[in-house]
Design a protein around this motif. Structure first.
Motif: not given
Length: 128
Positions: A2, A23, A25, A27-30, A74, A77
């Motif tokens: 990512g 943003e 890309s 992977f998930t923003l956590d 969030d 994201k």
């Protein structure tokens, strides 16, 4: 693997404003802290700002304090950097990246090797 994807760069006159976005890309923003960084021609990459996973606990370099504002959404994201009163010394490629371990901006938040998922960056040129 990512990475972040930065956008919003461009040419702006001194004293002008720009807003950068970033943003995730692949992977998930956590909950990790996220930072903005920049690299000017012939110079090392430097930290600009950091925001904690809950949107609080922001940090700024002395060179941008009072002019730049970092924020994260969030829900969408997305990370943003509102840049006001831009100066020629702000000319650089701007990157965002995520702290590899912690949800809050560390005491040593400006150390670039603590971050991961670097994107290709977006160019900001401040010139009249």
């Amino acid at each position: 693997q990512g990475q972040f994807v930065e956008s919003g760069g461009g040419l702006v006159q001194p004293g002008g404003s720009l807003t950068l976005s970033c943003e995730a890309s692949g992977f998930t923003l956590d909950w990790h802290a996220i930072g903005w960084f920049r690299q000017a021609p012939g110079k090392e990459r430097e930290a600009v700002s950091c925001v904690g996973g809950d949107g609080g606990g922001t940090r700024y370099s002395d060179s941008v304090k009072g002019r730049f504002t970092i924020s994260r959404d969030d829900t969408t994201k997305t990370l943003h950097l509102q840049m006001n009163n831009l100066k020629p010394d702000d000319t650089a490629v701007y990157y965002c990246a995520q702290d590899s371990m912690f949800p809050n901006c560390r005491v040593n938040w400006a150390v670039t090797h603590l971050y991961e998922f670097w994107g290709p960056g977006t160019q900001i040129t401040v010139s009249s």
